[in-house]
Design a protein around this motif. Structure first.
Motif, PDB file in Angstrom:
ATOM      1  N   GLU A  97      22.533 131.568 -15.251  1.00 52.53           N
ATOM      2  CA  GLU A  97      22.932 132.707 -14.431  1.00 52.53           C
ATOM      3  C   GLU A  97      24.427 132.653 -14.090  1.00 52.53           C
ATOM      4  O   GLU A  97      25.118 133.670 -14.132  1.00 52.53           O
ATOM      5  N   ARG A  98      24.931 131.460 -13.794  1.00 53.80           N
ATOM      6  CA  ARG A  98      26.361 131.336 -13.478  1.00 53.80           C
ATOM      7  C   ARG A  98      27.219 131.709 -14.677  1.00 53.80           C
ATOM      8  O   ARG A  98      28.217 132.413 -14.546  1.00 53.80           O
ATOM      9  N   GLY A 144      26.278 133.513 -17.479  1.00 53.27           N
ATOM     10  CA  GLY A 144      26.032 134.853 -18.006  1.00 53.27           C
ATOM     11  C   GLY A 144      26.253 135.995 -17.042  1.00 53.27           C
ATOM     12  O   GLY A 144      26.412 137.128 -17.474  1.00 53.27           O
ATOM     13  N   GLN A 145      26.260 135.699 -15.720  1.00 49.01           N
ATOM     14  CA  GLN A 145      26.320 136.806 -14.774  1.00 49.01           C
ATOM     15  C   GLN A 145      27.299 136.618 -13.629  1.00 49.01           C
ATOM     16  O   GLN A 145      28.190 137.428 -13.443  1.00 49.01           O
ATOM     17  N   THR A 146      27.112 135.571 -12.832  1.00 45.08           N
ATOM     18  CA  THR A 146      27.816 135.521 -11.550  1.00 45.08           C
ATOM     19  C   THR A 146      29.236 134.983 -11.611  1.00 45.08           C
ATOM     20  O   THR A 146      30.067 135.365 -10.789  1.00 45.08           O
ATOM     21  N   ASN A 147      29.518 134.055 -12.541  1.00 43.85           N
ATOM     22  CA  ASN A 147      30.839 133.408 -12.620  1.00 43.85           C
ATOM     23  C   ASN A 147      31.218 132.774 -11.287  1.00 43.85           C
ATOM     24  O   ASN A 147      32.363 132.851 -10.847  1.00 43.85           O
ATOM     25  N   GLU A 190      35.539 141.389 -16.661  1.00 42.66           N
ATOM     26  CA  GLU A 190      34.395 140.509 -16.454  1.00 42.66           C
ATOM     27  C   GLU A 190      33.056 141.222 -16.518  1.00 42.66           C
ATOM     28  O   GLU A 190      32.044 140.591 -16.666  1.00 42.66           O
ATOM     29  N   ASP A 191      33.033 142.490 -16.299  1.00 43.32           N
ATOM     30  CA  ASP A 191      31.752 143.169 -16.140  1.00 43.32           C
ATOM     31  C   ASP A 191      31.074 143.442 -17.477  1.00 43.32           C
ATOM     32  O   ASP A 191      31.696 143.851 -18.426  1.00 43.32           O
ATOM     33  N   GLU A 211      28.199 142.853 -20.765  1.00 45.70           N
ATOM     34  CA  GLU A 211      28.014 141.956 -21.894  1.00 45.70           C
ATOM     35  C   GLU A 211      29.214 142.016 -22.827  1.00 45.70           C
ATOM     36  O   GLU A 211      29.907 143.023 -22.889  1.00 45.70           O
ATOM     37  N   GLY A 232      33.322 140.324 -21.680  1.00 45.46           N
ATOM     38  CA  GLY A 232      32.220 139.698 -20.977  1.00 45.46           C
ATOM     39  C   GLY A 232      32.704 138.659 -19.988  1.00 45.46           C
ATOM     40  O   GLY A 232      33.897 138.431 -19.836  1.00 45.46           O
ATOM     41  N   PRO A 233      31.767 138.032 -19.283  1.00 49.26           N
ATOM     42  CA  PRO A 233      32.125 137.037 -18.277  1.00 49.26           C
ATOM     43  C   PRO A 233      32.935 135.875 -18.858  1.00 49.26           C
ATOM     44  O   PRO A 233      32.898 135.608 -20.047  1.00 49.26           O
ATOM     45  N   HIS A 249      31.331 133.317 -21.161  1.00 49.51           N
ATOM     46  CA  HIS A 249      30.316 133.936 -22.005  1.00 49.51           C
ATOM     47  C   HIS A 249      30.965 134.770 -23.107  1.00 49.51           C
ATOM     48  O   HIS A 249      30.825 135.984 -23.157  1.00 49.51           O
TER      49      HIS A 249
END
Length: 179
Positions: A45-46, A48-51, A71-72, A74, A81-82, A85
Protein backbone atom coordinates in the motif's frame (compact mmCIF):
# COMPACT_ATOMS: atom_id res chain seq x y z
CA UNK A 1 -11.39 -19.67 65.57
CA UNK A 2 -9.20 -19.85 62.45
CA UNK A 3 -10.86 -20.38 59.12
CA UNK A 4 -9.25 -21.22 55.79
CA UNK A 5 -10.38 -21.97 52.28
CA UNK A 6 -8.32 -24.02 49.87
CA UNK A 7 -9.04 -23.91 46.15
CA UNK A 8 -7.40 -26.38 43.79
CA UNK A 9 -7.21 -26.19 40.06
CA UNK A 10 -8.10 -29.70 38.93
CA UNK A 11 -10.43 -29.15 36.00
CA UNK A 12 -9.02 -30.97 32.96
CA UNK A 13 -10.40 -28.59 30.32
CA UNK A 14 -8.65 -25.43 31.59
CA UNK A 15 -5.42 -27.40 32.11
CA UNK A 16 -5.61 -28.72 28.57
CA UNK A 17 -6.32 -25.22 27.22
CA UNK A 18 -3.31 -23.79 29.06
CA UNK A 19 -1.12 -26.64 27.80
CA UNK A 20 -2.31 -25.98 24.23
CA UNK A 21 -1.59 -22.25 24.63
CA UNK A 22 1.89 -23.05 25.93
CA UNK A 23 2.49 -25.37 22.96
CA UNK A 24 1.12 -22.75 20.58
CA UNK A 25 3.57 -20.21 22.01
CA UNK A 26 6.52 -22.50 21.18
CA UNK A 27 5.73 -22.49 17.47
CA UNK A 28 4.11 -19.25 16.34
CA UNK A 29 4.57 -19.91 12.61
CA UNK A 30 0.83 -19.61 11.91
CA UNK A 31 0.63 -16.28 13.78
CA UNK A 32 3.86 -15.06 12.16
CA UNK A 33 2.36 -15.84 8.73
CA UNK A 34 -0.68 -13.70 9.57
CA UNK A 35 1.54 -10.88 10.86
CA UNK A 36 3.67 -11.16 7.71
CA UNK A 37 0.58 -10.71 5.55
CA UNK A 38 -0.30 -7.51 7.44
CA UNK A 39 3.22 -6.16 6.91
CA UNK A 40 3.39 -7.14 3.23
CA UNK A 41 0.02 -5.50 2.58
CA UNK A 42 1.20 -2.36 4.37
CA UNK A 43 4.39 -2.16 2.30
CA UNK A 44 2.46 -2.74 -0.93
CA UNK A 45 0.00 0.00 0.00
CA UNK A 46 2.84 2.43 0.79
CA UNK A 47 4.56 1.75 -2.54
CA UNK A 48 1.45 1.61 -4.72
CA UNK A 49 -0.76 4.25 -3.13
CA UNK A 50 0.13 6.33 -0.10
CA UNK A 51 3.86 7.15 -0.51
CA UNK A 52 4.03 7.53 3.27
CA UNK A 53 6.54 5.86 5.61
CA UNK A 54 5.27 3.56 8.39
CA UNK A 55 5.85 6.50 10.77
CA UNK A 56 3.31 8.55 8.79
CA UNK A 57 5.94 10.82 7.21
CA UNK A 58 5.35 11.49 3.50
CA UNK A 59 8.19 10.45 1.20
CA UNK A 60 10.09 13.02 -0.82
CA UNK A 61 8.64 12.95 -4.33
CA UNK A 62 11.04 11.33 -6.80
CA UNK A 63 12.41 13.28 -9.75
CA UNK A 64 10.96 10.60 -12.06
CA UNK A 65 7.49 11.18 -10.63
CA UNK A 66 7.93 14.96 -10.83
CA UNK A 67 9.10 14.86 -14.44
CA UNK A 68 6.60 12.19 -15.48
CA UNK A 69 3.41 13.98 -14.58
CA UNK A 70 2.94 13.67 -10.85
CA UNK A 71 2.08 11.22 -8.13
CA UNK A 72 -1.58 10.57 -8.71
CA UNK A 73 -2.84 7.48 -10.47
CA UNK A 74 -1.29 4.47 -12.06
CA UNK A 75 1.80 4.66 -14.26
CA UNK A 76 1.22 5.07 -17.98
CA UNK A 77 -0.94 7.39 -20.06
CA UNK A 78 1.49 10.25 -19.44
CA UNK A 79 1.53 9.63 -15.70
CA UNK A 80 4.66 8.42 -13.92
CA UNK A 81 2.68 7.06 -11.00
CA UNK A 82 3.73 7.07 -7.35
CA UNK A 83 7.38 7.56 -6.41
CA UNK A 84 8.48 3.93 -5.94
CA UNK A 85 5.98 2.54 -8.44
CA UNK A 86 7.52 2.91 -11.88
CA UNK A 87 7.30 -0.67 -13.14
CA UNK A 88 5.71 -2.15 -10.01
CA UNK A 89 8.55 -4.66 -9.58
CA UNK A 90 9.50 -3.50 -6.09
CA UNK A 91 5.90 -3.66 -4.92
CA UNK A 92 5.40 -7.15 -6.39
CA UNK A 93 8.67 -8.39 -4.87
CA UNK A 94 7.64 -7.83 -1.23
CA UNK A 95 7.37 -11.23 0.46
CA UNK A 96 7.17 -12.72 3.93
CA UNK A 97 8.87 -15.75 5.42
CA UNK A 98 7.29 -16.94 8.67
CA UNK A 99 9.20 -18.99 11.24
CA UNK A 100 8.35 -20.28 14.75
CA UNK A 101 9.34 -17.06 16.55
CA UNK A 102 9.62 -14.38 13.85
CA UNK A 103 8.60 -13.28 10.39
CA UNK A 104 10.93 -11.75 7.81
CA UNK A 105 9.42 -9.27 5.36
CA UNK A 106 11.40 -7.80 2.50
CA UNK A 107 12.38 -7.70 -1.14
CA UNK A 108 15.10 -9.42 -3.14
CA UNK A 109 15.36 -6.52 -5.61
CA UNK A 110 18.93 -5.19 -5.74
CA UNK A 111 17.76 -1.60 -5.23
CA UNK A 112 15.28 -2.36 -2.41
CA UNK A 113 17.68 -1.40 0.38
CA UNK A 114 18.59 1.88 -1.29
CA UNK A 115 14.96 2.96 -1.34
CA UNK A 116 14.37 1.82 2.25
CA UNK A 117 17.41 3.53 3.81
CA UNK A 118 18.59 6.03 1.18
CA UNK A 119 22.05 6.24 -0.39
CA UNK A 120 24.57 8.51 -2.05
CA UNK A 121 25.92 7.16 -5.33
CA UNK A 122 29.37 8.32 -6.42
CA UNK A 123 31.43 7.29 -9.45
CA UNK A 124 33.97 4.52 -8.81
CA UNK A 125 36.39 5.03 -11.68
CA UNK A 126 35.33 8.29 -13.34
CA UNK A 127 35.05 11.86 -12.11
CA UNK A 128 31.30 12.08 -12.70
CA UNK A 129 28.11 10.10 -13.23
CA UNK A 130 26.29 10.45 -16.55
CA UNK A 131 22.74 9.29 -17.11
CA UNK A 132 19.45 10.19 -18.77
CA UNK A 133 16.47 11.50 -16.79
CA UNK A 134 12.91 10.28 -17.26
CA UNK A 135 12.18 13.28 -19.48
CA UNK A 136 15.09 12.41 -21.82
CA UNK A 137 17.56 15.05 -20.56
CA UNK A 138 21.16 13.85 -20.28
CA UNK A 139 22.93 14.94 -17.09
CA UNK A 140 26.42 14.64 -15.62
CA UNK A 141 26.87 15.05 -11.85
CA UNK A 142 29.45 14.31 -9.17
CA UNK A 143 27.03 12.26 -7.07
CA UNK A 144 23.37 11.42 -6.67
CA UNK A 145 21.64 11.27 -3.29
CA UNK A 146 18.57 9.08 -3.07
CA UNK A 147 16.57 9.93 0.05
CA UNK A 148 15.23 7.20 2.31
CA UNK A 149 11.68 6.23 1.49
CA UNK A 150 10.88 3.57 4.09
CA UNK A 151 8.23 1.18 2.88
CA UNK A 152 9.01 -1.65 5.32
CA UNK A 153 8.07 -1.21 8.96
CA UNK A 154 5.08 -1.20 11.25
CA UNK A 155 2.57 1.65 11.16
CA UNK A 156 0.27 2.41 14.08
CA UNK A 157 -2.61 0.76 12.23
CA UNK A 158 -0.52 -2.33 11.49
CA UNK A 159 0.60 -2.48 15.11
CA UNK A 160 -3.03 -2.51 16.23
CA UNK A 161 -3.83 -5.22 13.65
CA UNK A 162 -0.89 -7.32 14.88
CA UNK A 163 -2.00 -6.93 18.50
CA UNK A 164 -5.53 -7.99 17.55
CA UNK A 165 -4.25 -11.01 15.58
CA UNK A 166 -2.03 -12.04 18.51
CA UNK A 167 -4.83 -11.77 21.05
CA UNK A 168 -7.17 -13.72 18.77
CA UNK A 169 -4.53 -16.40 18.15
CA UNK A 170 -4.16 -17.13 21.87
CA UNK A 171 -7.89 -16.75 22.57
CA UNK A 172 -8.53 -19.38 19.89
CA UNK A 173 -5.97 -21.72 21.45
CA UNK A 174 -7.57 -21.37 24.87
CA UNK A 175 -11.12 -21.56 23.59
CA UNK A 176 -10.58 -24.60 21.38
CA UNK A 177 -10.04 -26.86 24.37
CA UNK A 178 -12.99 -25.42 26.28
CA UNK A 179 -15.58 -26.11 23.56
Amino acid sequence: MAVSLKVRFEDAAPRAALARAAEGARDLTELMDQIGSVLVNGAVERIGQTNVAPSGTPWPKSLRAQLGGGEDGEPGAGNAGPTLHDTGQLMRSITELPAPTQVTVGSNMIYAGVHQTGATIRPKTKKALSFTLANGDAVTVGSVTIPARPYLGISEEESADIEELSLQYFADLLDEELR
